[in-house]
Design a protein around this motif. Structure first.
Motif, PDB file in Angstrom:
ATOM      1  N   PHE A 181       0.652  -1.792  -0.028  1.00  0.00           N
ATOM      2  CA  PHE A 181      -0.159  -0.310  -0.154  1.00  0.00           C
ATOM      3  C   PHE A 181       1.191   1.252   0.048  1.00  0.00           C
ATOM      4  O   PHE A 181       0.817   2.118  -1.149  1.00  0.00           O
ATOM      5  CB  PHE A 181      -1.348  -0.140   1.800  1.00  0.00           C
ATOM      6  CG  PHE A 181      -1.992  -0.910   0.835  1.00  0.00           C
ATOM      7  CD1 PHE A 181      -3.704  -0.185   1.210  1.00  0.00           C
ATOM      8  CD2 PHE A 181      -2.602  -1.919   0.538  1.00  0.00           C
ATOM      9  CE1 PHE A 181      -4.198  -0.901   1.044  1.00  0.00           C
ATOM     10  CE2 PHE A 181      -3.346  -2.425   0.717  1.00  0.00           C
ATOM     11  CZ  PHE A 181      -4.571  -1.630   0.538  1.00  0.00           C
ATOM     12  N   THR A 192       1.292   6.123   5.382  1.00  0.00           N
ATOM     13  CA  THR A 192       0.944   4.656   6.274  1.00  0.00           C
ATOM     14  C   THR A 192       1.676   4.737   7.577  1.00  0.00           C
ATOM     15  O   THR A 192       0.760   3.856   8.404  1.00  0.00           O
ATOM     16  CB  THR A 192       2.688   3.966   5.359  1.00  0.00           C
ATOM     17  OG1 THR A 192       2.396   4.051   4.188  1.00  0.00           O
ATOM     18  CG2 THR A 192       2.589   2.398   5.746  1.00  0.00           C
ATOM     19  N   ILE A 213      -7.989  -0.272   3.598  1.00  0.00           N
ATOM     20  CA  ILE A 213      -8.596   0.826   2.444  1.00  0.00           C
ATOM     21  C   ILE A 213      -8.581   2.185   3.221  1.00  0.00           C
ATOM     22  O   ILE A 213      -8.361   3.020   2.429  1.00  0.00           O
ATOM     23  CB  ILE A 213      -8.606   0.418   1.454  1.00  0.00           C
ATOM     24  CG1 ILE A 213      -8.355   1.220  -0.236  1.00  0.00           C
ATOM     25  CG2 ILE A 213     -10.122   0.112   1.663  1.00  0.00           C
ATOM     26  CD1 ILE A 213      -7.093   0.992   0.252  1.00  0.00           C
ATOM     27  N   TYR A 265      -5.989   0.411  -6.110  1.00  0.00           N
ATOM     28  CA  TYR A 265      -5.960  -0.819  -4.789  1.00  0.00           C
ATOM     29  C   TYR A 265      -5.912  -1.934  -4.861  1.00  0.00           C
ATOM     30  O   TYR A 265      -4.759  -2.475  -4.666  1.00  0.00           O
ATOM     31  CB  TYR A 265      -8.117  -0.668  -4.901  1.00  0.00           C
ATOM     32  CG  TYR A 265      -8.333  -1.563  -3.241  1.00  0.00           C
ATOM     33  CD1 TYR A 265      -7.327  -1.925  -2.010  1.00  0.00           C
ATOM     34  CD2 TYR A 265      -9.216  -2.649  -3.702  1.00  0.00           C
ATOM     35  CE1 TYR A 265      -8.005  -2.629  -1.351  1.00  0.00           C
ATOM     36  CE2 TYR A 265      -9.429  -3.509  -3.211  1.00  0.00           C
ATOM     37  CZ  TYR A 265      -8.570  -3.610  -1.676  1.00  0.00           C
ATOM     38  OH  TYR A 265      -9.699  -4.927  -0.811  1.00  0.00           O
ATOM     39  N   SER A 305      -2.030  -2.616  -5.253  1.00  0.00           N
ATOM     40  CA  SER A 305      -1.395  -2.432  -3.942  1.00  0.00           C
ATOM     41  C   SER A 305      -2.579  -4.150  -3.260  1.00  0.00           C
ATOM     42  O   SER A 305      -1.515  -4.607  -2.893  1.00  0.00           O
ATOM     43  CB  SER A 305      -2.401  -1.557  -2.909  1.00  0.00           C
ATOM     44  OG  SER A 305      -1.510  -0.263  -3.336  1.00  0.00           O
TER      45      SER A 305
END
Length: 282
Positions: free
Chosen positions: A18, A37, A70, A90, A93
């Motif tokens: 991600f 993150t 997410i 998405y 990731s």
């Protein structure tokens, strides 16, 4: 829901990917990606803490955990992404090397007697009657043997995305159904309705690749009208992009529901340990 176990494992497996895709897809520099993150992790844990535990037989827990992840990343971004860019972010990731391996492995057992029995058991559980963050599904085999459909009348992702104020971005999550089906290599994913677009249900159809026989209509009932004709779905095979964004996707994207629900904790823990020891592929 406790953070230890699956939520911890999913963060260990996918957080690095991600973060990487924040730069590769959304254009954030490395420092900003790290900051997002870092901010997302406590947000993720907070979302997990306020969710209920799932029943032991409910195999959709992972779908909701993915939604929490997410959601936490989106809420930690300086700018809210558009649906099309979030869809790409998405998918890239989630589709790490281990996930692609899992999709191929899962594809080998698609349409077997064990697979069909598992789908029927999930449909019979109706877990969303007791847990609003789970799913209710009806199961239909196509009469000509070309595949089957999971028809979802309640969706935990829709519930959580509404609570997070991100409901308009739900299509980006559900679009992963197409990506994972393609990665499995044995099915074409077909869909006509979604709950997020105001449809009567969200249909997740899996057709055997190369199957040529014309599909008959599935059974109808007063509660299921109007039902999408399978011929209409044929036109949508492989059109995941703009056509499906128009339709709005609301199923469990994170993971195709009918694919992801087969992952057991043994695989999850094994992959998590690989990540923690520095052998992550992504």
């Amino acid at each position: 829901m406790k953070y230890a176990g699956m939520p911890f494992g999913m963060w260990a497996l996918f957080a690095g990917s991600f973060q990487k895709q924040l730069t590769a897809v959304l254009g954030y520099d490395a420092a900003t990606a790290r900051a997002i993150t870092k901010k997302a992790k406590p947000q993720y844990r907070q979302i997990i803490r306020r969710l209920p535990e799932f029943e032991k037989a409910d195999r959709f827990k992972m779908n909701l955990v993915n939604c929490a992840m997410i959601g936490a990343f989106i809420l930690s971004m300086p700018q809210r992404p558009e649906v099309d860019r979030l869809t790409d972010y998405y998918a890239k990731s989630m589709m790490t090397a281990p996930m692609q391996w899992f999709c191929r492995k899962s594809g080998k057992s698609k349409f077997t007697a064990k697979d069909i029995a598992a789908m029927k058991a999930i449909a019979a559980l109706k877990a969303a009657d007791r847990n609003p963050y789970s799913w209710n599904m009806e199961f239909y085999e196509y009469p000509d043997g070309s595949g089957y459909e999971g028809r979802f009348t309640k969706c935990g992702i829709c519930v959580l995305m509404k609570e997070l104020g991100l409901y308009d971005l739900t299509p980006a999550l559900c679009h992963l159904d197409y990506t994972m089906s393609e990665a499995g290599g044995v099915t074409n994913f077909v869909r006509q309705y979604t709950l997020a677009s105001g449809g009567p249900y969200c249909d997740c159809g899996y057709k055997k690749k190369g199957y040529r026989k014309t599909i008959s209509h599935l059974p109808r009932s007063a509660e299921q009208e109007p039902h999408a004709q399978q011929e209409g779905k044929e036109d949508r095979i492989g059109q995941g992009g703009a056509a499906q964004n128009t339709a709005s996707s609301s199923c469990m994207g994170y993971a195709t529901k009918t694919e992801m629900l087969r992952i057991d904790m043994a695989l999850l823990v094994s992959l998590a340990l690989n990540v923690l020891t520095g052998s992550r592929s992504e």
